[in-house]
Design an enzyme around this catalytic site. Sequence first.
Site, PDB file in Angstrom:
ATOM      1  N   ASP A  13       0.820  -1.226   0.000  1.00 38.11           N
ATOM      2  CA  ASP A  13       0.000   0.000   0.000  1.00 38.11           C
ATOM      3  C   ASP A  13       0.846   1.265   0.000  1.00 38.11           C
ATOM      4  O   ASP A  13       0.440   2.297   0.539  1.00 38.11           O
ATOM      5  CB  ASP A  13      -0.963   0.023   1.197  1.00 38.11           C
ATOM      6  CG  ASP A  13      -1.789  -1.234   1.276  1.00 38.11           C
ATOM      7  OD1 ASP A  13      -2.229  -1.692   0.212  1.00 38.11           O
ATOM      8  OD2 ASP A  13      -1.987  -1.765   2.385  1.00 38.11           O
ATOM      9  N   LYS A  30       2.232   1.993  -5.145  1.00 38.25           N
ATOM     10  CA  LYS A  30       3.027   1.486  -6.277  1.00 38.25           C
ATOM     11  C   LYS A  30       2.306   1.650  -7.606  1.00 38.25           C
ATOM     12  O   LYS A  30       2.942   1.856  -8.633  1.00 38.25           O
ATOM     13  CB  LYS A  30       3.356   0.001  -6.071  1.00 38.25           C
ATOM     14  CG  LYS A  30       4.290  -0.259  -4.911  1.00 38.25           C
ATOM     15  CD  LYS A  30       4.625  -1.729  -4.796  1.00 38.25           C
ATOM     16  CE  LYS A  30       3.455  -2.585  -4.331  1.00 38.25           C
ATOM     17  NZ  LYS A  30       2.943  -2.271  -2.999  1.00 38.25           N
ATOM     18  N   GLY A  90      -3.894  -4.397  -4.526  1.00 46.64           N
ATOM     19  CA  GLY A  90      -4.849  -3.389  -4.989  1.00 46.64           C
ATOM     20  C   GLY A  90      -4.050  -2.184  -5.434  1.00 46.64           C
ATOM     21  O   GLY A  90      -3.569  -1.424  -4.609  1.00 46.64           O
ATOM     22  N   HIS A  91      -3.822  -2.050  -6.735  1.00 48.29           N
ATOM     23  CA  HIS A  91      -3.004  -0.949  -7.247  1.00 48.29           C
ATOM     24  C   HIS A  91      -3.922   0.108  -7.843  1.00 48.29           C
ATOM     25  O   HIS A  91      -4.667  -0.155  -8.778  1.00 48.29           O
ATOM     26  CB  HIS A  91      -1.985  -1.474  -8.260  1.00 48.29           C
ATOM     27  CG  HIS A  91      -0.944  -2.360  -7.615  1.00 48.29           C
ATOM     28  ND1 HIS A  91      -0.003  -3.053  -8.304  1.00 48.29           N
ATOM     29  CD2 HIS A  91      -0.717  -2.634  -6.304  1.00 48.29           C
ATOM     30  CE1 HIS A  91       0.774  -3.724  -7.444  1.00 48.29           C
ATOM     31  NE2 HIS A  91       0.348  -3.486  -6.228  1.00 48.29           N
ATOM     32  N   GLN A  95       2.469  -6.153  -2.884  1.00 48.62           N
ATOM     33  CA  GLN A  95       2.753  -6.147  -1.434  1.00 48.62           C
ATOM     34  C   GLN A  95       4.064  -5.392  -1.151  1.00 48.62           C
ATOM     35  O   GLN A  95       4.336  -4.431  -1.831  1.00 48.62           O
ATOM     36  CB  GLN A  95       2.790  -7.583  -0.865  1.00 48.62           C
ATOM     37  CG  GLN A  95       1.439  -8.291  -0.870  1.00 48.62           C
ATOM     38  CD  GLN A  95       1.071  -8.923  -2.192  1.00 48.62           C
ATOM     39  OE1 GLN A  95       1.869  -9.587  -2.805  1.00 48.62           O
ATOM     40  NE2 GLN A  95      -0.150  -8.719  -2.643  1.00 48.62           N
TER      41      GLN A  95
HETATM   42  P1  IMP Z   1      -2.605 -12.845   1.963  1.00 44.69           P
HETATM   43  O1  IMP Z   1      -1.597 -12.317   0.990  1.00 44.69           O
HETATM   44  O2  IMP Z   1      -4.039 -12.599   1.525  1.00 44.69           O
HETATM   45  O3  IMP Z   1      -2.349 -14.255   2.352  1.00 44.69           O
HETATM   46  O4  IMP Z   1      -2.450 -11.983   3.310  1.00 44.69           O
HETATM   47  C1  IMP Z   1      -1.291 -12.071   4.119  1.00 44.69           C
HETATM   48  C2  IMP Z   1      -0.957 -10.703   4.713  1.00 44.69           C
HETATM   49  O5  IMP Z   1      -0.520  -9.833   3.683  1.00 44.69           O
HETATM   50  C3  IMP Z   1      -2.129  -9.986   5.390  1.00 44.69           C
HETATM   51  O6  IMP Z   1      -1.626  -9.242   6.470  1.00 44.69           O
HETATM   52  C4  IMP Z   1      -2.629  -9.049   4.317  1.00 44.69           C
HETATM   53  O7  IMP Z   1      -3.311  -7.926   4.857  1.00 44.69           O
HETATM   54  C5  IMP Z   1      -1.315  -8.656   3.674  1.00 44.69           C
HETATM   55  N1  IMP Z   1      -1.465  -8.242   2.272  1.00 44.69           N
HETATM   56  C6  IMP Z   1      -1.645  -9.039   1.206  1.00 44.69           C
HETATM   57  N2  IMP Z   1      -1.695  -8.308   0.073  1.00 44.69           N
HETATM   58  C7  IMP Z   1      -1.540  -7.031   0.441  1.00 44.69           C
HETATM   59  C8  IMP Z   1      -1.456  -5.805  -0.298  1.00 44.69           C
HETATM   60  O8  IMP Z   1      -1.519  -5.751  -1.524  1.00 44.69           O
HETATM   61  N3  IMP Z   1      -1.280  -4.676   0.457  1.00 44.69           N
HETATM   62  C9  IMP Z   1      -1.139  -4.703   1.810  1.00 44.69           C
HETATM   63  N4  IMP Z   1      -1.193  -5.823   2.528  1.00 44.69           N
HETATM   64  C10 IMP Z   1      -1.387  -6.980   1.852  1.00 44.69           C
END
Ligand code: IMP
Length: 437
Positions: free
Chosen positions: A13, A16, A40-41, A225
């Site tokens: 977040d 990017k 989520g870009h 991420q």
């Molecule tokens: P998962 O990727 O859905 O398995 O989530 C694992 C962790 O990564 C959690 O804390 C999510 O909130 C975090 N996470 C996954 N994708 C994103 C992203 O694009 N932005 C911020 N946090 C993310």
Amino acid sequence: MPTTCVIGLLWGDEGKGKIIDLFAAEADWVVRYGGGHNAGHTLVRGGERLVLHLVPSAILRPGVRNVIGNGVVVDPFHLRDEIAKLRQRGVTVELGTNLLVADGAHVILPVHRALDGLSERMRGDAKLGTTGRGIGPAYADRASRAGVRIGDLVRPARLDAALHRLLAEKNAILRACGDEPLDAARLRDELLELGAFMKPGIVDAGRLLREAHRRGERILCEGAQGVLLDVDHGTYPFVTSSNASSGGIASGTGLPPQALGRVIGVVKAYATRVGSGPFPTELDGEFAHRLREAGREYGSTTGRPRRVGWFDAVAARHAAQVSGTTEIVMTNLDVLRGMGSLRVARSYRLANDSGAEVEHFPAFDLDGVRPVFDEYAGFDEDLTRMRRWTDLPANARRYVDAVEARIGVPIATVSVGPERDQVIQRSAIQKPAIQNE
Ligand code: IMP
């Protein structure tokens, strides 16, 4: 032509989407190499907001080929919906022309989503706070050699074999949990239909990218991420399931490691995190609420309020070093307007018996660490219309300089709003001395 990479340095977040779209002006290919539709870009054009989850962030740039690389986990149901929504908004998305999907990318199936929810429920208070999209279980099946790949969706015999392998085990688990087993025949039909839809865009992406690289074409790798959510170098187990850092690029694209040149690390001017896990500089109370509202810090995938905190130079320095970051983009500097004096964590005091003050990122001793802050005078000016480094108030420049010195990598670009043109390029950057870990 060395490949450029844009990655998040903290917990995702960082903004990017906008930065990738910006650098995509100089790219022929933009490639996602990891994660899935947990990302989520956000792109903002003329006040209109577009959130991309799986489709790479250069989809608005005519002539750029957007590639979903083999390191991505693809929910084909979601991809079809995302493409349809983009087309409804007037965006040109042509599979085989401006959107390609690696045949080696693994498929997220509905059962992976169900298992993501189940594993979170079983963890109770220790849950990770995943996005619930099935990301972890899909990567787990990839590692345990039970996965279905995108290339299988256009090869019925391979798909049958893959589903047989996978569903025998998954249905046993679902039954043991008292849930309905999956209807294999229905799933097979749906997947073949999705395969037919995606077929023009399904390619051996690694081969295409290597050929493009040899021809001297410009490739931009799009991180999802952030480094602190990297499965190896993040705050394990509160991480995602892929190598979000630049380390994931070679395996997630098929490009050789030597192809990678410039690594652009993106940080926000403050820190945020969604989901559970350590966050040493986290703020709470009224001030946190103000910062969250000023930065509109709500998840673009799940809508969850993001946790907010002061800039953490200990974490950012670790991330920059692990990823080989060569320059930094700082986003959301405008959001810090009117927040009073600003803090930056320069070290942590450990909560264990030693009580030592450390400057390195203590991955196994993060519980209860207390950040040691430097404090800087804040600013009240509206930065959103400023376009030159020298336009910025002296206090804002001092803050950026201080963060840069703490990380030890030049901050080459500062973003002062969500629109493409709300950026400030710094000229004549002097590379500051690398800080010791
Ligand atoms: P998962 O990727 O859905 O398995 O989530 C694992 C962790 O990564 C959690 O804390 C999510 O909130 C975090 N996470 C996954 N994708 C994103 C992203 O694009 N932005 C911020 N946090 C993310």
